[in-house]
Enzyme design. Structure first.
Site, mmCIF file in Angstrom:
data_model
loop_
_atom_site.group_PDB
_atom_site.id
_atom_site.type_symbol
_atom_site.label_atom_id
_atom_site.label_comp_id
_atom_site.label_asym_id
_atom_site.label_seq_id
_atom_site.Cartn_x
_atom_site.Cartn_y
_atom_site.Cartn_z
ATOM 1 N N GLU A 32 54.206 27.264 83.806
ATOM 2 C CA GLU A 32 55.568 26.808 83.517
ATOM 3 C C GLU A 32 56.619 27.905 83.692
ATOM 4 O OE1 GLU A 32 56.041 23.888 80.191
ATOM 5 O OE2 GLU A 32 53.936 24.350 79.845
ATOM 6 N N LYS B 297 58.394 12.703 83.576
ATOM 7 C CA LYS B 297 58.703 11.921 82.363
ATOM 8 C C LYS B 297 59.744 10.858 82.686
ATOM 9 C CE LYS B 297 57.530 15.388 78.828
ATOM 10 N NZ LYS B 297 57.972 16.264 77.740
ATOM 11 N N HIS C 126 27.445 28.649 83.292
ATOM 12 C CA HIS C 126 26.486 27.616 83.684
ATOM 13 C C HIS C 126 26.955 26.823 84.892
ATOM 14 C CE1 HIS C 126 23.968 28.356 80.141
ATOM 15 N NE2 HIS C 126 25.135 28.696 79.588
HETATM 16 C C1 F6R Z 1 58.059 22.485 77.997
HETATM 17 C C2 F6R Z 1 56.663 22.360 77.638
HETATM 18 C C3 F6R Z 1 55.951 21.042 77.775
HETATM 19 C C4 F6R Z 1 56.240 20.129 76.561
HETATM 20 C C5 F6R Z 1 55.458 18.813 76.676
HETATM 21 C C6 F6R Z 1 55.583 17.929 75.442
HETATM 22 O O1 F6R Z 1 58.554 23.756 77.613
HETATM 23 O O2 F6R Z 1 56.068 23.327 77.269
HETATM 24 O O3 F6R Z 1 54.574 21.302 77.889
HETATM 25 O O4 F6R Z 1 55.871 20.789 75.375
HETATM 26 O O5 F6R Z 1 55.885 18.105 77.795
HETATM 27 O O6 F6R Z 1 56.923 17.762 75.054
HETATM 28 P P1 F6R Z 1 57.306 17.982 73.507
HETATM 29 O O7 F6R Z 1 56.877 19.373 73.196
HETATM 30 O O8 F6R Z 1 58.777 17.784 73.459
HETATM 31 O O9 F6R Z 1 56.536 16.944 72.747
#
Ligand code: F6R
Length: 329
Positions: free
Chosen positions: A212, A322, A228
Site C-alpha cells: 500500500e 470498493k 514444506h
Molecule cells: C487503507 C487500508 C485498507 C483498509 C481496508 C478496510 O489504509 O489499510 O486495508 O484498512 O480496506 O477499511 P477500514 O479499515 O476502513 O475498515
C-alpha cells in the site's frame, strides 16, 4: 506517511490511557476487520494466546460457523466504519443476538452501534486506516483487558511506545536501517518470512505496508510451513528469482527448531535466492517485540516509496474496487 509512521509510538501511548465504555464480560473475543483495521485482530490473537486467552480474527463476510454455539463477544474494528465484510459480520452478530463492541471513526458501523446501544470507542479520524495501527491495536487490547480476557496492556503499550519512538525518531538509526533495506529491495519483489506465533502477523503487516505505501508486489510466508513447500519453488528459473528478495523476521521466542529451520533454509536456498536479509525484534513484552518489527517494516515501506518518488498515502485501487462493488450492490 513518514510522520505518521513516526507517530505510531504516540498513538500507542494515547491508547494506553483511553476511557472505555462499560464492556460485556467475555469468555472469548471474535475480532472482525479487514486490511489495516483487521490486522489488529491478528496481533491481538497472538498476545492473547501468550495469556491462554481465546481471541481470534475473522476476515470475511458473515461470521465463522462456530459463533452461534460458542457465542463470543464480537469486536468489530473498521476505521471508516463502512467496510462491507465487517458490516456483514456485524449484521450476522445482531441476528444471533451476540454482544458487539465497535472501534471506528463513525460510518455505518458507528450508526448501527448507536442504534443498538452497543459500546463504541471512537478513534481519531482523518488518517489512512493502516496509519492508525497504534490507535486500533492499542484500543482493541484495552477492550480485551476491559472484557476480562487479558491483563491490562497499558505497561506493554508504554514499553512499545518508547521503543517505537526510539526506532522512528527523525534521522535516527531506525530510518537508516530502513533506507539500507529499501536500497537492497528496490529492484525486487519482497517476500517476508515470519514464524507461527508473534512474527506471522507482523510479516503480514510488512507485506501490506509494502503493497500500500510503496505500491509494490509483496507476499509473506510463515515458518515452519514454508519449509514444506515454498523452498522447492526457489529452484525456479534464476531469471525469476533474481527479481525477488526475502526478509526474515526473527524473535527470541522463535524456538530452537524454528531457528535451526531458518538457518538451514537459508543455506539450502542460498544459491537460488538472490537476496536474503534479517530483522530481529527488540524489547521485552510480546507486544513491544511485535511493534519493534512493525516499526521497521513501516519505515521500509515508506523508504521504498520515497526512493521511487511514489506518494505513500493514496490507495486508489482499493477505493476504486470498493466503489465498483458499491455500484453493483
Ligand atoms: C487503507 C487500508 C485498507 C483498509 C481496508 C478496510 O489504509 O489499510 O486495508 O484498512 O480496506 O477499511 P477500514 O479499515 O476502513 O475498515
Amino acid at each position: 506517511m513518514r510522520s505518521l509512521v513516526s507517530g505510531l509510538g504516540s498513538q500507542l501511548r494515547s491508547a494506553a490511557s483511553i476511557a472505555l465504555p462499560a464492556l460485556p464480560d467475555a469468555n472469548e473475543l471474535l475480532i472482525l476487520g479487514m486490511g489495516g483495521s483487521g490486522i489488529s485482530g491478528d496481533y491481538l490473537a497472538q498476545i492473547a494466546s501468550a495469556h491462554g486467552a481465546r481471541i481470534s480474527g475473522h476476515k470475511s463476510y458473515g461470521l465463522p460457523g462456530w459463533a452461534g454455539t460458542r457465542r463470543p463477544v464480537v469486536l468489530a474494528i473498521s476505521y471508516s466504519g463502512n467496510t462491507e465484510e465487517t458490516l456483514s459480520g456485524v449484521e450476522a452478530a445482531r441476528g444471533l443476538d451476540l454482544a458487539v463492541v465497535a472501534v471506528t471513526t463513525g460510518g455505518a458501523l458507528g450508526e448501527v452501534a448507536s442504534t443498538e446501544g452497543w459500546p463504541v470507542v471512537n478513534v481519531p479520524g482523518g488518517l489512512q486506516p493502516r496509519a492508525a495501527l497504534g490507535h486500533l491495536l492499542g484500543t482493541a487490547a484495552m477492550i480485551a483487558a476491559g472484557s476480562g480476557l487479558i491483563p491490562s496492556p497499558a505497561p506493554d503499550l508504554e514499553e512499545a511506545a518508547d521503543l517505537v519512538d526510539s526506532l522512528t525518531e527523525a534521522d535516527g538509526a531506525g530510518w537508516a536501517l530502513a533506507s539500507d533495506l529499501a536500497a537492497d529491495l528496490s529492484t525486487r519483489a519482497v517476500i517476508v518470512y515470519g514464524s507461527t506465533g508473534l512474527t506471522a502477523p507482523v510479516a503480514q503487516r510488512w507485506k501490506a505496508q509494502i503493497n500500500e505505501n510503496a505500491k509494490r508486489p509483496a507476499w509473506f510466508s510463515v515458518f515452519p510451513e514454508l519449509d514444506h513447500n515454498e523452498i522447492v519453488g526457489w529452484a525456479a528459473d534464476p531469471g525469476v528469482n533474481r527479481r525477488l528478495g526475502i526478509v526474515t523476521l526473527t524473535d527470541r521466542d522463535d524456538g530452537a527448531r524454528v531457528s535451526s529451520r531458518m538457518r538451514i533454509t537459508r543455506e539450502v536456498t542460498a544459491g537460488d535466492v538472490d537476496w536474503i536479509g534479517e530483522v530481529r525484534s527488540q524489547g521485552e513484552s510480546p507486544l513491544a517485540r511485535m511493534l519493534s518489527l512493525t516499526a521497521v517494516g513501516d519505515m521500509v515501506s515508506v523508504a521504498l516509496a520515497e526512493a521511487s518518488g511514489i506518494d505513500p498515502m493514496p490507495v486508489a485501487p482499493i477505493e476504486d474496487l470498493k466503489n465498483r462493488l458499491r455500484e453493483e450492490s
